[in-house]
Motif scaffolding. Sequence first.
Motif, mmCIF file in Angstrom:
data_model
loop_
_atom_site.group_PDB
_atom_site.id
_atom_site.type_symbol
_atom_site.label_atom_id
_atom_site.label_comp_id
_atom_site.label_asym_id
_atom_site.label_seq_id
_atom_site.Cartn_x
_atom_site.Cartn_y
_atom_site.Cartn_z
ATOM 1 N N VAL A 55 0.826 -1.217 0.000
ATOM 2 C CA VAL A 55 0.000 0.000 0.000
ATOM 3 C C VAL A 55 0.858 1.263 0.000
ATOM 4 O O VAL A 55 0.332 2.366 0.180
ATOM 5 N N SER A 56 2.154 1.121 -0.221
ATOM 6 C CA SER A 56 3.021 2.309 -0.281
ATOM 7 C C SER A 56 2.752 3.073 -1.573
ATOM 8 O O SER A 56 2.454 2.487 -2.624
ATOM 9 N N TRP A 57 2.897 4.402 -1.521
ATOM 10 C CA TRP A 57 2.534 5.211 -2.688
ATOM 11 C C TRP A 57 3.450 4.974 -3.896
ATOM 12 O O TRP A 57 2.972 5.032 -5.036
ATOM 13 N N PRO A 58 4.776 4.702 -3.748
ATOM 14 C CA PRO A 58 5.574 4.421 -4.959
ATOM 15 C C PRO A 58 5.070 3.194 -5.711
ATOM 16 O O PRO A 58 4.997 3.201 -6.947
ATOM 17 N N PHE A 59 4.680 2.140 -4.964
ATOM 18 C CA PHE A 59 4.194 0.938 -5.634
ATOM 19 C C PHE A 59 2.821 1.174 -6.255
ATOM 20 O O PHE A 59 2.518 0.637 -7.332
ATOM 21 N N LEU A 60 1.978 1.954 -5.595
ATOM 22 C CA LEU A 60 0.657 2.236 -6.157
ATOM 23 C C LEU A 60 0.759 3.007 -7.471
ATOM 24 O O LEU A 60 0.066 2.706 -8.448
ATOM 25 N N VAL A 61 1.662 4.005 -7.502
ATOM 26 C CA VAL A 61 1.884 4.756 -8.756
ATOM 27 C C VAL A 61 2.439 3.833 -9.833
ATOM 28 O O VAL A 61 2.001 3.856 -11.003
ATOM 29 N N TYR A 62 3.400 3.008 -9.454
ATOM 30 C CA TYR A 62 4.006 2.054 -10.387
ATOM 31 C C TYR A 62 2.961 1.076 -10.921
ATOM 32 O O TYR A 62 2.936 0.764 -12.131
ATOM 33 N N SER A 63 2.061 0.615 -10.056
ATOM 34 C CA SER A 63 1.018 -0.329 -10.463
ATOM 35 C C SER A 63 0.045 0.305 -11.450
ATOM 36 O O SER A 63 -0.356 -0.325 -12.437
ATOM 37 N N ILE A 64 -0.324 1.552 -11.181
ATOM 38 C CA ILE A 64 -1.254 2.248 -12.088
ATOM 39 C C ILE A 64 -0.639 2.419 -13.465
ATOM 40 O O ILE A 64 -1.295 2.177 -14.498
ATOM 41 N N LEU A 65 0.626 2.821 -13.504
ATOM 42 C CA LEU A 65 1.315 2.968 -14.802
ATOM 43 C C LEU A 65 1.410 1.628 -15.522
ATOM 44 O O LEU A 65 1.217 1.551 -16.745
ATOM 45 N N GLN A 66 1.701 0.572 -14.778
ATOM 46 C CA GLN A 66 1.771 -0.765 -15.374
ATOM 47 C C GLN A 66 0.440 -1.182 -15.977
ATOM 48 O O GLN A 66 0.395 -1.719 -17.086
ATOM 49 N N ILE A 67 -0.628 -0.949 -15.241
ATOM 50 C CA ILE A 67 -1.968 -1.334 -15.715
ATOM 51 C C ILE A 67 -2.326 -0.576 -16.980
ATOM 52 O O ILE A 67 -2.860 -1.150 -17.945
ATOM 53 N N ILE A 68 -2.004 0.724 -17.019
ATOM 54 C CA ILE A 68 -2.315 1.538 -18.200
ATOM 55 C C ILE A 68 -1.549 1.025 -19.425
ATOM 56 O O ILE A 68 -2.130 0.826 -20.502
ATOM 57 N N VAL A 69 -0.241 0.801 -19.254
ATOM 58 C CA VAL A 69 0.582 0.329 -20.376
ATOM 59 C C VAL A 69 0.123 -1.052 -20.828
ATOM 60 O O VAL A 69 0.023 -1.331 -22.037
ATOM 61 N N PHE A 70 -0.183 -1.933 -19.870
ATOM 62 C CA PHE A 70 -0.620 -3.285 -20.224
ATOM 63 C C PHE A 70 -1.949 -3.257 -20.977
ATOM 64 O O PHE A 70 -2.136 -4.008 -21.946
ATOM 65 N N CYS A 71 -2.864 -2.399 -20.548
ATOM 66 C CA CYS A 71 -4.164 -2.297 -21.225
ATOM 67 C C CYS A 71 -3.997 -1.778 -22.656
ATOM 68 O O CYS A 71 -4.693 -2.240 -23.578
ATOM 69 N N ILE A 72 -3.096 -0.827 -22.845
ATOM 70 C CA ILE A 72 -2.833 -0.318 -24.205
ATOM 71 C C ILE A 72 -2.278 -1.432 -25.089
ATOM 72 O O ILE A 72 -2.721 -1.634 -26.230
ATOM 73 N N LEU A 73 -1.297 -2.169 -24.569
ATOM 74 C CA LEU A 73 -0.713 -3.279 -25.339
ATOM 75 C C LEU A 73 -1.747 -4.360 -25.616
ATOM 76 O O LEU A 73 -1.785 -4.921 -26.716
ATOM 77 N N LEU A 74 -2.584 -4.655 -24.623
ATOM 78 C CA LEU A 74 -3.613 -5.672 -24.794
ATOM 79 C C LEU A 74 -4.655 -5.239 -25.829
ATOM 80 O O LEU A 74 -5.171 -6.080 -26.590
ATOM 81 N N TYR A 75 -4.954 -3.945 -25.885
ATOM 82 C CA TYR A 75 -5.884 -3.424 -26.891
ATOM 83 C C TYR A 75 -5.337 -3.664 -28.301
ATOM 84 O O TYR A 75 -6.057 -4.149 -29.184
ATOM 85 N N PHE A 76 -4.069 -3.329 -28.506
ATOM 86 C CA PHE A 76 -3.469 -3.555 -29.823
ATOM 87 C C PHE A 76 -3.371 -5.046 -30.141
ATOM 88 O O PHE A 76 -3.525 -5.454 -31.289
ATOM 89 N N TYR A 77 -3.144 -5.859 -29.115
ATOM 90 C CA TYR A 77 -3.012 -7.306 -29.319
ATOM 91 C C TYR A 77 -4.357 -7.936 -29.677
ATOM 92 O O TYR A 77 -4.448 -8.774 -30.590
ATOM 93 N N LYS A 78 -5.427 -7.524 -28.983
ATOM 94 C CA LYS A 78 -6.738 -8.138 -29.179
ATOM 95 C C LYS A 78 -7.516 -7.488 -30.322
ATOM 96 O O LYS A 78 -8.033 -8.173 -31.216
ATOM 97 N N ARG A 79 -7.614 -6.150 -30.289
ATOM 98 C CA ARG A 79 -8.476 -5.455 -31.251
ATOM 99 C C ARG A 79 -7.809 -5.229 -32.597
ATOM 100 O O ARG A 79 -8.451 -5.336 -33.639
ATOM 101 N N LYS A 80 -6.531 -4.911 -32.586
ATOM 102 C CA LYS A 80 -5.815 -4.610 -33.827
ATOM 103 C C LYS A 80 -5.000 -5.796 -34.348
ATOM 104 O O LYS A 80 -4.354 -5.694 -35.387
ATOM 105 N N ALA A 81 -5.030 -6.900 -33.599
ATOM 106 C CA ALA A 81 -4.306 -8.125 -33.992
ATOM 107 C C ALA A 81 -2.815 -7.867 -34.210
ATOM 108 O O ALA A 81 -2.199 -8.417 -35.113
#
Length: 309
Positions: A110-136
């Motif tokens: 629950v430390s703030w550096p890890f929470l910020v890091y987790s949010i950035l990771q989730i955003i980047v992963f979702c973008i990559l997953l969008y290109f992987y699934k929707r754009k093939a």
Amino acid sequence: KCAHLRLVCQAEQKPYYTSKLWWCGITLLGLGEVGNFTAYGFAPITLVAPLGCVSVVASAFISVFFLKKTMRTADILGGTLTITGIYLLVTFAPSVPQELTARQVQNYLVSWPFLVYSILQIIVFCILLYFYKRKAVKHIMVLLMMVALLASLTVIAVKAVSTMIALSVKGKMQLTYSIFYIMSVLMATSCAFQIKFLNQATHLYEATAVVPINFVFFTTSAIISGVIFYQEFQSAALLSVFMFLFGCLLSFLGVFIIARNKKEEHLQIPFIDCGHIPGQKLTGKIQPDSHSSCYGTLNKEDDSVKRQS
């Protein structure tokens, strides 16, 4: 690999799981992974993760004896650079206390550096997953970046689980805390999805490209996770950090040199010689075609002439 090559050369084709040599290899892989898992409980992530390059160097040298490969100058150079990098990694690795309790893991989570890091990771992963699934988009970088993002969660969970088990064995029971089971589920889930994307990458691209890129991405994400989540370089001197990163760079370079221009060895499927065909000047052959529904087709005369020329 050696077991598969031996089975292909046999007159009677048998399933790979009937080979004692294959089971021996799988057992050794399992023991290696158990050792790797245990190491996270006694050493920092930033040290254990880069030492994975030992397997790449070992594979290059062991293949000379088991697969009768030729030892190349690139293998010797890459091995030398990697071993030098390993020496620097071990020498300048961060010295942090390894008794990681369940309460400490909860605080880190629950430390703030890890929470910020987790949010950035989730955003980047979702973008990559969008290109992987929707754009093939199945580019090797997209696939292996998703593997690396998942790997950062895996190493965090593996270290937490391994350390809590080690403390419990010593008498300081940690398995009664819910965080232990949360981390266990996170470890298993992230590993499963890693395998999915890594399998896709190895299916579409050669292992000589996948192995070094995956090693660099995995190691980088693991080091970043160790620094942010477990604060492993919090009190390290600047020179130690520089020499540690230089050791990582040498290891990366060594792995790339070993894997560079190494040809893939494909298992040859023997063709069926149907002998002389009436009405054809050349001997036709029926070749199994894995990309069509039919078993094989006769080569036309002009195709045969082109192939022979």
